[in-house]
Design a protein around this motif. Structure first.
Motif, short mmCIF file in Angstrom:
data_model
loop_
_atom_site.label_atom_id
_atom_site.label_comp_id
_atom_site.label_asym_id
_atom_site.label_seq_id
_atom_site.Cartn_x
_atom_site.Cartn_y
_atom_site.Cartn_z
N SER A 328 0.83 -1.21 0.00
CA SER A 328 0.00 0.00 0.00
C SER A 328 0.86 1.25 0.00
CB SER A 328 -0.93 0.00 1.21
OG SER A 328 -0.20 0.11 2.42
N TYR A 329 2.02 1.22 0.67
CA TYR A 329 2.88 2.40 0.67
C TYR A 329 3.67 2.52 -0.63
CZ TYR A 329 1.76 3.99 5.27
OH TYR A 329 1.07 4.52 6.34
N VAL A 330 3.89 1.42 -1.31
CA VAL A 330 4.45 1.51 -2.66
C VAL A 330 3.44 2.21 -3.57
CG1 VAL A 330 5.21 0.18 -4.66
CG2 VAL A 330 5.94 -0.50 -2.38
N MET A 331 2.16 1.85 -3.43
CA MET A 331 1.11 2.52 -4.20
C MET A 331 1.04 4.00 -3.85
SD MET A 331 -1.96 -0.27 -3.99
CE MET A 331 -3.11 0.97 -4.59
N LEU A 332 1.13 4.31 -2.56
CA LEU A 332 1.09 5.71 -2.13
C LEU A 332 2.24 6.50 -2.75
CD1 LEU A 332 -0.10 7.97 -0.37
CD2 LEU A 332 1.33 7.13 1.51
#
Length: 353
Positions: A328-332
């Motif tokens: 999810s933080y890669v997506m962010l």
């Protein structure tokens, strides 16, 4: 009393006082990092919470002593925002550096191992990158469809014609519906047995038409449903720019016998360009998070798995909480890069203009 007499000296970093919020932040960060690495999760959770309370209290004391009453008035709203948004964001960021599964009680610090796993693991990484490529496909198709349809609708409703008010309400209706309601509607609409689309095509071709039987059909169905819902959003933004164009500019252009294309490019487009860019940014970010319609219409079948739906399956169905947080933080990070690219292009265009 003068401002000089009422002003209080700003405390330095190492000055121990109740209103030294800088020292409180440093202490909270150091203690939180050490507690997260060394102490058990049950203990570190409450200790980190106490550090957050310490920082908040230092801000409140600082605002009271310096008579920042405006800050004190908005403090309850900031506290609610922190509890509902910022704290879960920070907590999930912390989980991404640990090995933790929601169906187990054990937790241990692994550093960047989860990020390395979701990006380079021989099993997980291909699925992640394939889901990301599907997401990029949906972003291009859905955003393009929404921008084109929304722009054409705005050009239509910028003119006055009979029943305009009622048709405008009808066009805006899809945007007011919940995604679940729209997804269920299109599930019945695409149904091969009694769906309206299949009924019409079957009469024309004398065969059974199943839209979702191939990747192209499934992608087209999802894109159409998403564009049906959110094209009115683009229309509203563009329409706000169209109605703000001064009428005397069109009157002067008509006197000079300027062509329709020239009027649009020289008069209309400069007023809606910024709103078009804003709509493009908003819809790109939302399309990057596309998961609900995929779940309702295909459940990821026919190679329609998006990165958001893949993330849901990793975190919830497979109980890989830490890996899901890392992904999810890669997506962010990707969304932040896209946003900054948009801002860079917008600022460059403004300077050039």
């Amino acid at each position: 009393m003068s401002l000089t007499q009422s002003a209080r000296p700003t405390p330095t970093l190492f000055n121990v006082s109740a209103d030294n919020w800088r020292l409180a932040i440093v202490v909270a960060l150091v203690v939180s990092i050490i507690a997260g690495i060394v102490l058990p999760a049950a203990v570190s959770f409450w200790l980190i919470g106490a550090m957050v309370a310490l920082v908040a209290a230092s801000f409140v004391v600082n605002a009271y002593r310096r008579r920042y009453y405006g800050g004190l008035l908005v403090a309850p709203a900031i506290a609610v925002l922190f509890v509902m948004n910022i704290f879960p964001l920070l907590w999930s960021l912390g989980l991404s550096f640990f090995a933790y599964q929601s169906n187990q009680q054990s937790i241990r610090f692994v550093g960047l191992n989860n990020y390395i796993k979701v990006l380079t693991n021989e099993i997980a990484a291909p699925d992640n990158w394939h889901a990301l490529s599907n997401t990029a496909l949906f972003v291009v198709l859905t955003v393009s469809a929404q921008m084109i349809v929304g722009f054409l609708l705005a050009m239509l409703f910028a003119k006055q014609f009979p029943l305009r008010k009622y048709l405008l309400i009808l066009v805006l209706t899809p945007m007011m519906l919940s995604v679940v309601a729209s997804g269920v509607f299109f599930t019945y609409y695409y149904d091969p047995t009694f769906g309206i689309l299949s009924y019409v095509v079957n009469d024309a071709t004398d065969g059974q038409f199943i839209l979702m039987s191939s990747k192209a059909g499934a992608v087209a169905g999802i894109v159409f449903a998403d564009a049906w819902m959110w094209s009115p959003f683009v229309m509203l933004l563009v329409l706000a720019g169209l109605v703000s164009v001064p009428k005397y500019l069109y009157e002067a252009a008509a006197i000079d016998r300027v062509s329709a294309w020239r009027r649009f490019w020289s008069i209309t487009f400069p007023y809606i360009r910024g709103l078009l860019m804003l709509a493009l940014l908003f819809r790109t970010i939302e399309a990057f998070k596309l998961a609900d319609l995929v779940i309702l219409l295909t459940k990821g079948g026919n190679d329609t798995m998006t990165i958001s739906y893949h993330l849901i399956r990793i975190a919830n169905e497979q109980n890989k909480t830490s890996e899901g947080a890392a992904l999810s933080y890669v997506m962010l990070f990707m969304v932040i890069v896209l946003t900054n690219l948009y801002l860079y292009l917008a600022n460059r265009r403004n300077k050039g203009g």
